[in-house]
Design an enzyme around this catalytic site. Structure first.
Site, PDB file in Angstrom:
ATOM      1  N   ALA A  76       0.850  -1.205   0.000  1.00 28.61           N
ATOM      2  CA  ALA A  76       0.000   0.000   0.000  1.00 28.61           C
ATOM      3  C   ALA A  76       0.873   1.238   0.000  1.00 28.61           C
ATOM      4  O   ALA A  76       1.882   1.305   0.711  1.00 28.61           O
ATOM      5  CB  ALA A  76      -0.896   0.010   1.234  1.00 28.61           C
ATOM      6  N   LYS A 114     -14.910  20.746   5.606  1.00 26.41           N
ATOM      7  CA  LYS A 114     -13.639  20.467   4.953  1.00 26.41           C
ATOM      8  C   LYS A 114     -12.599  20.342   6.051  1.00 26.41           C
ATOM      9  O   LYS A 114     -12.521  21.216   6.929  1.00 26.41           O
ATOM     10  CB  LYS A 114     -13.251  21.633   4.039  1.00 26.41           C
ATOM     11  N   GLY A 143       5.627  -7.033   4.160  1.00 26.25           N
ATOM     12  CA  GLY A 143       6.947  -7.525   3.774  1.00 26.25           C
ATOM     13  C   GLY A 143       7.889  -6.418   3.332  1.00 26.25           C
ATOM     14  O   GLY A 143       9.089  -6.451   3.618  1.00 26.25           O
ATOM     15  N   ASP A 162       5.834  -4.573  11.977  1.00 25.50           N
ATOM     16  CA  ASP A 162       6.777  -4.869  10.888  1.00 25.50           C
ATOM     17  C   ASP A 162       8.219  -4.629  11.345  1.00 25.50           C
ATOM     18  O   ASP A 162       9.140  -5.349  10.946  1.00 25.50           O
ATOM     19  CB  ASP A 162       6.494  -3.987   9.667  1.00 25.50           C
TER      20      ASP A 162
HETATM   21  N1  LIG Z   1       2.811   2.176  22.533  1.00 26.46           N
HETATM   22  C1  LIG Z   1       3.983   1.548  22.442  1.00 26.46           C
HETATM   23  N2  LIG Z   1       5.015   1.891  23.251  1.00 26.46           N
HETATM   24  C2  LIG Z   1       6.203   1.269  23.178  1.00 26.46           C
HETATM   25  N3  LIG Z   1       6.459   0.254  22.332  1.00 26.46           N
HETATM   26  C3  LIG Z   1       5.477  -0.135  21.497  1.00 26.46           C
HETATM   27  C4  LIG Z   1       4.195   0.488  21.495  1.00 26.46           C
HETATM   28  N4  LIG Z   1       3.418  -0.102  20.546  1.00 26.46           N
HETATM   29  C5  LIG Z   1       4.204  -1.055  19.975  1.00 26.46           C
HETATM   30  N5  LIG Z   1       5.428  -1.086  20.540  1.00 26.46           N
HETATM   31  C6  LIG Z   1       6.540  -2.010  20.237  1.00 26.46           C
HETATM   32  O1  LIG Z   1       6.361  -2.621  18.968  1.00 26.46           O
HETATM   33  C7  LIG Z   1       6.156  -4.031  19.087  1.00 26.46           C
HETATM   34  C8  LIG Z   1       5.109  -4.488  18.104  1.00 26.46           C
HETATM   35  O2  LIG Z   1       3.946  -3.715  18.316  1.00 26.46           O
HETATM   36  P1  LIG Z   1       2.452  -4.243  18.214  1.00 26.46           P
HETATM   37  O3  LIG Z   1       2.232  -5.328  19.190  1.00 26.46           O
HETATM   38  O4  LIG Z   1       1.598  -3.039  18.300  1.00 26.46           O
HETATM   39  O5  LIG Z   1       2.449  -4.869  16.753  1.00 26.46           O
HETATM   40  P2  LIG Z   1       1.260  -4.985  15.708  1.00 26.46           P
HETATM   41  O6  LIG Z   1      -0.041  -5.028  16.434  1.00 26.46           O
HETATM   42  O7  LIG Z   1       1.613  -6.086  14.797  1.00 26.46           O
HETATM   43  O8  LIG Z   1       1.411  -3.596  14.964  1.00 26.46           O
HETATM   44  P3  LIG Z   1       1.067  -3.171  13.470  1.00 26.46           P
HETATM   45  O9  LIG Z   1       0.021  -2.132  13.641  1.00 26.46           O
HETATM   46  O10 LIG Z   1       2.355  -2.625  12.956  1.00 26.46           O
HETATM   47  O11 LIG Z   1       0.598  -4.411  12.760  1.00 26.46           O
HETATM   48  C9  LIG Z   1       5.788  -4.254  20.554  1.00 26.46           C
HETATM   49  O12 LIG Z   1       6.160  -5.548  20.963  1.00 26.46           O
HETATM   50  C10 LIG Z   1       6.585  -3.147  21.241  1.00 26.46           C
HETATM   51  O13 LIG Z   1       7.943  -3.549  21.389  1.00 26.46           O
END
Ligand SMILES: Nc1ncnc2c1ncn2[C@@H]1O[C@H](COP(=O)(O)OP(=O)(O)OP(=O)(O)O)[C@@H](O)[C@H]1O
Ligand SMILES: [Mg+2]
Length: 320
Positions: free
Chosen positions: A20, A35, A49, A264
């Site tokens: 995307a 607006k 990926g 990611d």
């Molecule tokens: N609010 C936050 N504060 C600090 N670290 C965060 C936060 N959100 C995510 N992270 C870090 O990023 C990692 C992956 O985040 P998350 O669990 O939100 O992945 P996801 O749900 O797959 O996210 P995505 O929206 O990219 O798919 C977490 O394990 C943490 O280390």
């Protein structure tokens, strides 16, 4: 200059069938019927990926990104990713690459993420993706299949990728949800990286306690679906289930600006450290460090190498 990657690093291939073009901007308040004047905008080549490959690149490694592209948005997408010098292989498609739209609301700090479905792929197009993956899988390396499947692509697509990876003795990491994840697990993979919601959907439970999270992740390891389950929990850190046991990490203290791309980034840093020959506990710390480093950057921007390395060192000091 980036420090050279050790020549012994294993090769990494990432696959994105539904990339995307990420458009992000900000406005003071999101309200209906007016607006909404927006501020500066930025465009990023997003999608699971491709983001993983971009993070690997930022951290000084190399990953080959296989992705689909079509239409004018696909052209713009190609130019953006080429400017980051990520090595790529493109599968041309008839449809137009989708756009996602992220709006930061400055008055509240809320973020709105509009995620579009993506163009339908024909049989010939998704088969061309698989054929390209089949001939490009690095023997003994890593394959990361990440992101949603667009319309037209069969639900067992990632399971097919996992099978191809096994045939080439490559380790397959899948970051997906719903039926695509279930089929991949039924085939058997090296690792999955679900969020709490994604793993919860898969097992049919809410997973709101640490015990339920550990049990759900460990069960998939125990039944051979995955060697590793990295369950990421946003600001609550992550859990890594392996045959040898369960690791848990809290997030390092960071100032959170936008968490887009955190998942990611976790996968990118994790796979790079494994490819560089580091043990799994170090890769897990790198994943959490990179996810949290991406949370520090605005909008769709990914992590910076200096932040990741600083947070990795912090987490590593805490582990001793
Ligand atoms: N609010 C936050 N504060 C600090 N670290 C965060 C936060 N959100 C995510 N992270 C870090 O990023 C990692 C992956 O985040 P998350 O669990 O939100 O992945 P996801 O749900 O797959 O996210 P995505 O929206 O990219 O798919 C977490 O394990 C943490 O280390
Ligand atoms: Mg995710």
């Amino acid at each position: 200059m980036d420090a050279p990657q050790p020549t012994s690093a294993k090769p990494i291939l990432t696959l994105t069938v539904n990339p995307a073009l990420d458009l992000s901007t900000w406005t003071e308040r999101v309200v209906s019927g007016h607006k909404l004047r927006c501020g500066t905008s930025r465009l990023d080549p997003g999608g699971g990926g491709v983001n993983v490959a971009r993070v690997v690149q930022r951290l000084g490694g190399h990953a080959l990104a296989v992705y689909t592209a079509g239409g004018a948005t696909g052209e713009a997408y190609r130019r953006l990713i080429e400017s980051e010098r990520v090595p790529t292989l493109v599968v041309p498609i008839q449809g137009s690459t989708r756009q996602n739209f992220t709006v930061d609301e400055t008055a509240t700090g809320e973020q709105f993420r509009f995620v579009l479905e993506g163009p339908e792929l024909s049989d010939a197009e998704w088969r061309a993706c698989l054929a390209l993956v089949a001939e490009s899988i690095p023997v003994g390396g890593y394959v990361v299949a990440s992101g949603s499947l667009p319309p037209g692509v069969p639900e067992d697509f990632y399971a097919r990728v996992a099978r191809l990876a096994r045939e080439r003795e490559a380790r397959c990491i899948v970051d997906a949800s719903g039926p695509a994840l279930a089929e991949a697990l039924a085939e058997g993979v090296f690792m999955i990286k679900p969020s709490r919601r994604e793993l919860g959907l898969h097992v049919g439970a809410v997973l709101d306690t640490e015990q339920s999270q550990v049990e759900a992740a460990s069960a998939l390891v125990a039944d051979g679906s995955a060697e590793y389950v990295a369950l990421t929990l946003g600001d609550a850190g992550a859990v890594l289930a392996a045959r040898s046991g369960v690791l848990r990490l809290a997030v390092p203290a960071v100032r959170v600006v936008s968490t887009v791309g955190a998942g990611d980034s976790f996968v990118g840093a994790f796979v790079l450290r494994l490819a560089q020959g580091l043990p799994v506990d170090a890769a897990f710390r790198a994943g959490v460090a990179a996810g949290s480093a991406t949370a520090m950057t605005p909008a769709t921007e990914l992590c910076h190498r200096a932040d990741v390395e600083r947070l990795e060192a912090e987490l590593s000091a805490g582990a001793h």
